[in-house]
Scaffold this motif. Structure first.
Motif, PDB file in Angstrom:
ATOM      1  N   TYR A   1       0.829  -1.209   0.000  1.00 35.82           N
ATOM      2  CA  TYR A   1       0.000   0.000   0.000  1.00 35.82           C
ATOM      3  C   TYR A   1       0.861   1.256   0.000  1.00 35.82           C
ATOM      4  O   TYR A   1       0.615   2.202  -0.765  1.00 35.82           O
ATOM      5  N   LEU A   2       1.879   1.291   0.858  1.00 41.93           N
ATOM      6  CA  LEU A   2       2.745   2.460   0.934  1.00 41.93           C
ATOM      7  C   LEU A   2       3.475   2.705  -0.385  1.00 41.93           C
ATOM      8  O   LEU A   2       3.580   3.847  -0.843  1.00 41.93           O
ATOM      9  N   ALA A   3       3.973   1.628  -0.998  1.00 39.82           N
ATOM     10  CA  ALA A   3       4.754   1.776  -2.227  1.00 39.82           C
ATOM     11  C   ALA A   3       3.885   2.042  -3.444  1.00 39.82           C
ATOM     12  O   ALA A   3       4.214   2.885  -4.285  1.00 39.82           O
ATOM     13  N   GLU A   4       2.755   1.330  -3.542  1.00 43.63           N
ATOM     14  CA  GLU A   4       1.941   1.394  -4.758  1.00 43.63           C
ATOM     15  C   GLU A   4       0.923   2.525  -4.746  1.00 43.63           C
ATOM     16  O   GLU A   4       0.786   3.264  -5.723  1.00 43.63           O
TER      17      GLU A   4
ATOM     18  N   LYS B   1       3.004   5.974  -2.891  1.00 43.73           N
ATOM     19  CA  LYS B   1       4.337   6.272  -3.426  1.00 43.73           C
ATOM     20  C   LYS B   1       5.340   6.611  -2.326  1.00 43.73           C
ATOM     21  O   LYS B   1       6.206   7.480  -2.494  1.00 43.73           O
ATOM     22  N   VAL B   2       5.208   5.956  -1.199  1.00 44.28           N
ATOM     23  CA  VAL B   2       6.137   6.135  -0.084  1.00 44.28           C
ATOM     24  C   VAL B   2       7.170   5.011  -0.148  1.00 44.28           C
ATOM     25  O   VAL B   2       6.848   3.848   0.066  1.00 44.28           O
ATOM     26  N   ASN B   3       8.411   5.362  -0.477  1.00 47.43           N
ATOM     27  CA  ASN B   3       9.458   4.369  -0.657  1.00 47.43           C
ATOM     28  C   ASN B   3      10.539   4.555   0.410  1.00 47.43           C
ATOM     29  O   ASN B   3      11.630   5.062   0.144  1.00 47.43           O
ATOM     30  N   THR B   4      10.210   4.153   1.623  1.00 46.95           N
ATOM     31  CA  THR B   4      11.138   4.299   2.749  1.00 46.95           C
ATOM     32  C   THR B   4      11.243   2.987   3.531  1.00 46.95           C
ATOM     33  O   THR B   4      10.833   2.902   4.684  1.00 46.95           O
ATOM     34  N   PRO B   5      11.801   1.945   2.898  1.00 48.47           N
ATOM     35  CA  PRO B   5      11.887   0.644   3.581  1.00 48.47           C
ATOM     36  C   PRO B   5      12.697   0.676   4.867  1.00 48.47           C
ATOM     37  O   PRO B   5      12.379  -0.022   5.831  1.00 48.47           O
ATOM     38  N   MET B   6      13.744   1.509   4.899  1.00 52.25           N
ATOM     39  CA  MET B   6      14.570   1.545   6.105  1.00 52.25           C
ATOM     40  C   MET B   6      13.845   2.220   7.255  1.00 52.25           C
ATOM     41  O   MET B   6      13.999   1.825   8.413  1.00 52.25           O
ATOM     42  N   LEU B   7      13.045   3.242   6.967  1.00 53.33           N
ATOM     43  CA  LEU B   7      12.268   3.892   8.016  1.00 53.33           C
ATOM     44  C   LEU B   7      11.279   2.909   8.632  1.00 53.33           C
ATOM     45  O   LEU B   7      11.100   2.888   9.854  1.00 53.33           O
ATOM     46  N   GLN B   8      10.649   2.089   7.789  1.00 54.12           N
ATOM     47  CA  GLN B   8       9.703   1.101   8.297  1.00 54.12           C
ATOM     48  C   GLN B   8      10.390   0.135   9.258  1.00 54.12           C
ATOM     49  O   GLN B   8       9.876  -0.164  10.340  1.00 54.12           O
ATOM     50  N   SER B   9      11.566  -0.356   8.876  1.00 56.87           N
ATOM     51  CA  SER B   9      12.297  -1.288   9.731  1.00 56.87           C
ATOM     52  C   SER B   9      12.830  -0.599  10.978  1.00 56.87           C
ATOM     53  O   SER B   9      12.859  -1.187  12.066  1.00 56.87           O
ATOM     54  N   PHE B  10      13.268   0.654  10.837  1.00 53.88           N
ATOM     55  CA  PHE B  10      13.831   1.398  11.962  1.00 53.88           C
ATOM     56  C   PHE B  10      12.824   1.507  13.106  1.00 53.88           C
ATOM     57  O   PHE B  10      13.186   1.369  14.282  1.00 53.88           O
ATOM     58  N   ILE B  11      11.571   1.740  12.785  1.00 52.55           N
ATOM     59  CA  ILE B  11      10.533   1.854  13.822  1.00 52.55           C
ATOM     60  C   ILE B  11      10.411   0.546  14.595  1.00 52.55           C
ATOM     61  O   ILE B  11      10.307   0.530  15.823  1.00 52.55           O
ATOM     62  N   ASN B  12      10.456  -0.575  13.868  1.00 54.35           N
ATOM     63  CA  ASN B  12      10.367  -1.879  14.525  1.00 54.35           C
ATOM     64  C   ASN B  12      11.561  -2.115  15.447  1.00 54.35           C
ATOM     65  O   ASN B  12      11.403  -2.568  16.587  1.00 54.35           O
TER      66      ASN B  12
ATOM     67  N   ILE C   1       7.696  12.869   2.165  1.00 53.92           N
ATOM     68  CA  ILE C   1       6.429  12.199   2.485  1.00 53.92           C
ATOM     69  C   ILE C   1       5.357  13.227   2.819  1.00 53.92           C
ATOM     70  O   ILE C   1       5.569  14.118   3.642  1.00 53.92           O
ATOM     71  N   GLN C   2       4.219  13.106   2.176  1.00 53.61           N
ATOM     72  CA  GLN C   2       3.068  13.958   2.488  1.00 53.61           C
ATOM     73  C   GLN C   2       2.241  13.264   3.568  1.00 53.61           C
ATOM     74  O   GLN C   2       1.313  12.517   3.278  1.00 53.61           O
ATOM     75  N   TRP C   3       2.592  13.503   4.816  1.00 52.74           N
ATOM     76  CA  TRP C   3       2.006  12.756   5.919  1.00 52.74           C
ATOM     77  C   TRP C   3       0.512  13.043   6.080  1.00 52.74           C
ATOM     78  O   TRP C   3       0.076  14.184   5.971  1.00 52.74           O
ATOM     79  N   ASP C   4      -0.254  11.980   6.298  1.00 55.30           N
ATOM     80  CA  ASP C   4      -1.649  12.099   6.729  1.00 55.30           C
ATOM     81  C   ASP C   4      -1.937  10.892   7.619  1.00 55.30           C
ATOM     82  O   ASP C   4      -1.067  10.044   7.832  1.00 55.30           O
ATOM     83  N   TRP C   5      -3.135  10.809   8.137  1.00 53.48           N
ATOM     84  CA  TRP C   5      -3.430   9.751   9.103  1.00 53.48           C
ATOM     85  C   TRP C   5      -3.381   8.359   8.483  1.00 53.48           C
ATOM     86  O   TRP C   5      -3.039   7.378   9.148  1.00 53.48           O
ATOM     87  N   LYS C   6      -3.673   8.244   7.175  1.00 52.57           N
ATOM     88  CA  LYS C   6      -3.654   6.938   6.525  1.00 52.57           C
ATOM     89  C   LYS C   6      -2.226   6.406   6.417  1.00 52.57           C
ATOM     90  O   LYS C   6      -1.963   5.228   6.692  1.00 52.57           O
ATOM     91  N   ILE C   7      -1.306   7.278   5.991  1.00 56.86           N
ATOM     92  CA  ILE C   7       0.094   6.865   5.888  1.00 56.86           C
ATOM     93  C   ILE C   7       0.656   6.532   7.269  1.00 56.86           C
ATOM     94  O   ILE C   7       1.363   5.527   7.448  1.00 56.86           O
ATOM     95  N   ALA C   8       0.339   7.354   8.251  1.00 57.34           N
ATOM     96  CA  ALA C   8       0.800   7.098   9.618  1.00 57.34           C
ATOM     97  C   ALA C   8       0.258   5.769  10.139  1.00 57.34           C
ATOM     98  O   ALA C   8       0.974   5.007  10.812  1.00 57.34           O
ATOM     99  N   LEU C   9      -1.000   5.479   9.806  1.00 58.20           N
ATOM    100  CA  LEU C   9      -1.611   4.221  10.247  1.00 58.20           C
ATOM    101  C   LEU C   9      -0.940   3.019   9.593  1.00 58.20           C
ATOM    102  O   LEU C   9      -0.729   1.991  10.246  1.00 58.20           O
ATOM    103  N   LEU C  10      -0.570   3.146   8.328  1.00 61.02           N
ATOM    104  CA  LEU C  10       0.115   2.057   7.634  1.00 61.02           C
ATOM    105  C   LEU C  10       1.495   1.810   8.245  1.00 61.02           C
ATOM    106  O   LEU C  10       1.905   0.651   8.423  1.00 61.02           O
ATOM    107  N   PHE C  11       2.211   2.875   8.579  1.00 65.57           N
ATOM    108  CA  PHE C  11       3.501   2.723   9.249  1.00 65.57           C
ATOM    109  C   PHE C  11       3.333   2.033  10.601  1.00 65.57           C
ATOM    110  O   PHE C  11       4.110   1.146  10.974  1.00 65.57           O
TER     111      PHE C  11
END
Length: 278
Positions: A24-27, A30-41, A217-227
């Protein structure tokens, strides 16, 4: 036995959750931040499990472990971070179903590493299964290339497939190390060390390769929820996998979570409108 199977299916759902949120994030966004996703974990693992080690006493204390084995856990953290990065990065180039089906390549790599490092032994049927697995990987890559040629994206799809194969191989390295640490030492030590060095390695890599992407990244609640959903699924996956590995093996766990491929296929068909190649 029932509890192990149920826990294995929960791991599969967690893997499926990380796949769906990444796609969802990539397609869609258009959020292409794989390292940020892993960093949070890794930060979550650090805050929970590394802090547990910090307050333990004796040889299980964080400082004691670092003095004796710091360089080993740096290598483990590096392998784990890059495995996550490559797999999540692949969603920018190929589809959810391709990623989830191709990551089974980690199973023959895991079996080979277990043979030489953990002295695991297998029967003829296991080697036949590996041959079938490798045949399926080759078929899947070929199908992706052919499908990519139809919409002029063959090179991108091939890049995605290669990233998955490399990521799956590094996951196999991490899983073998995980089995050794969990069975010989403790679950808390593995998760605490991965949390510590995973946070450090992913944080450095984040600043080097993704700072521009994060700023865009154009942050909104949907993107934040996906992260948040991705991080929660990953944290649960990391927290519960050692429990299953301790009573079985890394190979058995990876075989058990192949149902994640089936779940991802269904979600790919219904959520993303994928079509099965003929």
């Amino acid at each position: 036995m029932r509890e192990t199977i149920a826990l294995g299916q929960m791991l599969s759902l967690c893997i499926c959750g990380t796949a769906i949120t990444s796609q969802y994030l990539a397609e869609k966004y258009k959020v292409n931040t794989p390292m940020l996703q892993s960093f949070i974990n890794y930060c979550l693992l650090f805050l929970f499990y590394t802090m547990i080690l910090a307050f333990q006493s004796g040889s299980d204390n964080l400082l004691s472990i670092l003095k004796r084995k710091w360089w080993k856990y740096i290598l483990l953290g590096l392998a784990d971070v890059e495995a996550n990065y490559l797999i999540v990065k692949a969603y920018q180039y190929t589809t959810l179903t391709s990623v989830q089906l191709l990551d089974c390549f980690g199973i023959p790599v895991l079996m080979a590493l277990s043979w030489f490092i953990l002295y695991a032994r297998y029967r003829v049927i296991h080697f036949i299964a590996v041959a079938v697995c490798l045949l399926g990987v080759g078929t899947m890559v070929g199908a992706d290339i052919l499908a990519g040629r139809e919409d002029n994206s063959g090179s991108d799809v091939l890049i995605g497939d290669i990233l998955v194969l490399l990521g799956a191989s590094l996951y196999a390295v991490s899983n073998v190390c995980e089995e050794y640490v969990v069975k010989k030492l403790s679950r808390q030590e593995f998760l605490g060390m991965v949390g510590l060095f995973g946070t450090i390695v992913s944080g450095i890599q984040l600043l080097i390769v993704e700072y521009k992407d994060i700023a865009g990244i154009q942050w909104d609640w949907k993107i934040a929820l996906l992260f948040a959903a991705f991080a929660l699924c990953m944290f649960c996956l990391y927290s519960f996998m050692p429990l299953v590995i301790k009573v079985t093996s890394a190979t058995s766990v990876n075989l058990g979570i192949l149902t994640a491929d089936l779940y991802s296929l269904f979600f790919g068909l219904f959520l993303f409108g994928y079509k099965v190649s003929k």
